[in-house]
Design an enzyme around this catalytic site. Structure first.
Site, PDB file in Angstrom:
ATOM      1  N   GLU A 184       0.828  -1.214   0.000  1.00  0.00           N
ATOM      2  CA  GLU A 184       0.000   0.000   0.000  1.00  0.00           C
ATOM      3  C   GLU A 184       0.861   1.263   0.000  1.00  0.00           C
ATOM      4  O   GLU A 184       0.695   2.172   0.818  1.00  0.00           O
ATOM      5  CB  GLU A 184      -0.974  -0.029   1.186  1.00  0.00           C
ATOM      6  CG  GLU A 184      -1.970  -1.168   1.048  1.00  0.00           C
ATOM      7  CD  GLU A 184      -3.123  -1.162   2.036  1.00  0.00           C
ATOM      8  OE1 GLU A 184      -2.952  -0.626   3.134  1.00  0.00           O
ATOM      9  OE2 GLU A 184      -4.194  -1.689   1.702  1.00  0.00           O
TER      10      GLU A 184
ATOM     11  N   GLU B 110      -5.554  -8.416  -1.573  1.00  0.00           N
ATOM     12  CA  GLU B 110      -6.295  -8.244  -0.319  1.00  0.00           C
ATOM     13  C   GLU B 110      -7.741  -7.959  -0.670  1.00  0.00           C
ATOM     14  O   GLU B 110      -8.015  -7.065  -1.498  1.00  0.00           O
ATOM     15  CB  GLU B 110      -5.773  -7.054   0.505  1.00  0.00           C
ATOM     16  CG  GLU B 110      -4.464  -7.308   1.187  1.00  0.00           C
ATOM     17  CD  GLU B 110      -4.080  -6.190   2.151  1.00  0.00           C
ATOM     18  OE1 GLU B 110      -4.994  -5.542   2.716  1.00  0.00           O
ATOM     19  OE2 GLU B 110      -2.875  -5.986   2.328  1.00  0.00           O
TER      20      GLU B 110
END
Ligand code: BG6
Length: 479
Positions: free
Chosen positions: A175, A377
């Site tokens: 991220e 994810e």
């Protein structure tokens, strides 16, 4: 069903959220080891000095460090083809700037990967998942110091060399686009807060320092990709972004322009640097507006161009709306929330559930990048109840996953090359956002509470057998 026969079904985790053993076998403390537990209504607090009066969830987590054989066996039983883990950087280089690696840390991941391979599970390894050795934060102010690029590359090449015959799939920074937001400065970049104790929203933002540090992370990632391909040309190395899909709340053109701005800054900026190897045109104007000037060393342009990724991976949980008008009802989300969408339901933690948004996102990303994609994810954080007979009837999780898998199917059918799907938190683990155990994602229940009590016993939830059947049928049996 259109899933290719080699589709990589599996689950995702991160070292700091499940390993525990935070200071065992030579491991140094990392950023996450300094984060106290919190909740939906109480922000997690970062302490520069670990204080015995507080509870730090990563210190024991779910004790995967000692139980990985048992847990991987369960993943094998579900038929996983891939398991996403991160290597805790400070298990290999306890301080980050050490000259030689910690052999015990290296040996641990050797065993862990062997265990995966025993069940036919490919490891997918994140090199940095909010786990910078704390010494680098304290002494160098993280990636704001260019020397940290070399420390990262030393770490990356050490593990890539060591595991070159065991690991094919790698992700550089988890991220990374969190760093485009002020409160991502500590987790991704290792920028030290001024206060000795603070929540991430209380940190002073210095955009010049933050974006320069992010530039160093881009260079570090590119160098890891270049070196990785030299170590093993078969390596597949991807980037990893938190996908921030926004919709305009209304047809007001101002809402649409706001969505365009946010998508450019929060998603496309990092994606473009990773995949196209250069800063996108719109960042010049943004940097001018916020008074930032990025210092490029002379080799950086070439490094970014040569170190582009092989595939694009991302987390996807929910979507939000954007409105140019204030005073709207708000919703929560991963890293950032937004304006509530009247068409969507939300999870117990207020994240809006939007499977069709995943189809939109997959189409959008492939259209922009034309490289293979991976959803690394996706999942539902929920409160699970253990019934009197010991069962956990998590039909809500099955519904969530089913609806998202159906949309991946539709994307593949439409021509999007999707390599795999690693459902987040395949075993219950510590929530990154809140530090809770109560926010559970897993197919496997772990007996542990928010305050750290519990036997750590593992139990299969209803979704365990459901996912097993999804994998066995290669996505054709979703009921
Ligand atoms: C992503 C992170 O932000 O979302 C994970 O990469 C995290 O580390 C996941 O756990 C889910 O967020 P949360 O806050 O529910 O744990």
């Amino acid at each position: 069903m259109s899933f290719p026969k080699d589709f990589l079904w599996g689950g995702a985790t991160a070292a700091n959220q499940l390993e525990g053993a935070w200071n065992e076998d030579g491991k140094g403390d990392s950023i996450c080891d300094h984060m106290r537990g919190g909740s939906l209504t109480k922000q997690r607090v970062f302490d520069a000095e670990i204080n015995d009066d507080y509870y730090y969830p990563s210190h024991e987590a779910i004790d995967f460090y000692h139980r990985y054989r048992e847990d991987i066996q369960l993943f094998g039983e579900m038929g996983f083809k891939i398991l996403r883990v991160s290597i805790a950087w400070s298990r290999i280089f306890p301080n980050g700037d050490d000259a030689t690696p910690n052999e015990k840390g290296l040996a641990y991941y050797d065993d862990l990967f062997d265990e995966c391979l025993k069940y036919g599970i490919e490891p997918l390894v994140t090199l940095s998942h909010f786990e910078m050795p704390f010494h680098l934060v304290k002494t160098y102010n993280g990636f704001s110091d260019r020397r940290v690029i070399d420390f990262f590359v030393h770490y990356a090449t050490t593990v890539m060399n060591r595991y070159k015959d065991k690991v094919k799939y790698w992700l550089t920074f988890n991220e990374i686009n969190f760093a485009t937001m002020p409160f991502g400065a500590l987790n991704v970049l290792g920028i030290l807060p001024e206060q000795s104790s603070t929540d991430l929203f209380g940190m002073a933002d210095r955009p010049q320092e933050r974006f320069q540090a992010l530039h160093h992370v881009f260079v570090a990632s590119a160098r890891a990709v270049i070196e990785g391909h030299k170590i093993n040309p078969d390596f597949q190395i991807g980037c990893m972004l938190a996908q921030m899909t926004f919709y305009p709340l209304t047809p007001n053109p101002d809402d649409l322009l706001l969505v365009q701005d946010w998508t450019n800054i929060f998603d496309n900026f990092c994606g473009d640097v990773h995949v196209k190897g250069e800063y996108p045109w719109f960042m010049a104007d943004y940097f001018k507006k916020i008074g930032v000037e990025i210092v490029f060393e002379k080799e950086d342009v070439t490094l970014l161009k040569q170190g582009t990724v092989d595939f694009y991976s991302f987390s996807y949980y929910s979507t939000n709306c954007a409105s140019a008008e204030g005073g709207k009802e708000m919703s929560m989300g991963n890293l950032m929330g937004g304006v509530k969408n009247p068409y969507l339901e939300a999870s117990d933690w207020g994240w809006q559930i939007d499977p069709k948004g995943l189809l939109y996102t997959l189409n959008y990303l492939y259209d922009r990048y034309q490289v293979p994609l991976m959803v690394v994810e996706n999942g539902l954080g929920a409160v699970d109840v253990v019934e009197e007979d010991g069962s956990i009837q998590d039909d809500y999780r099955i519904d969530y996953l089913r609806s998202h898998i159906q949309m991946m199917d539709a994307a593949i059918e439409g021509g999007v090359p999707l390599l795999g799907y690693t459902m987040w938190g395949c075993i219950d683990l510590i929530s990154a956002g809140t530090g809770e155990m109560k926010k559970r994602y897993g197919f496997i229940y772990v007996d542990k509470d928010n305050d750290g009590t519990g036997t750590l016993e593992r139990k299969k939830k209803k979704s365990f057998d459901w996912y097993k059947q999804v994998i066995a049928s290669n996505g054709s049996c979703l009921e």
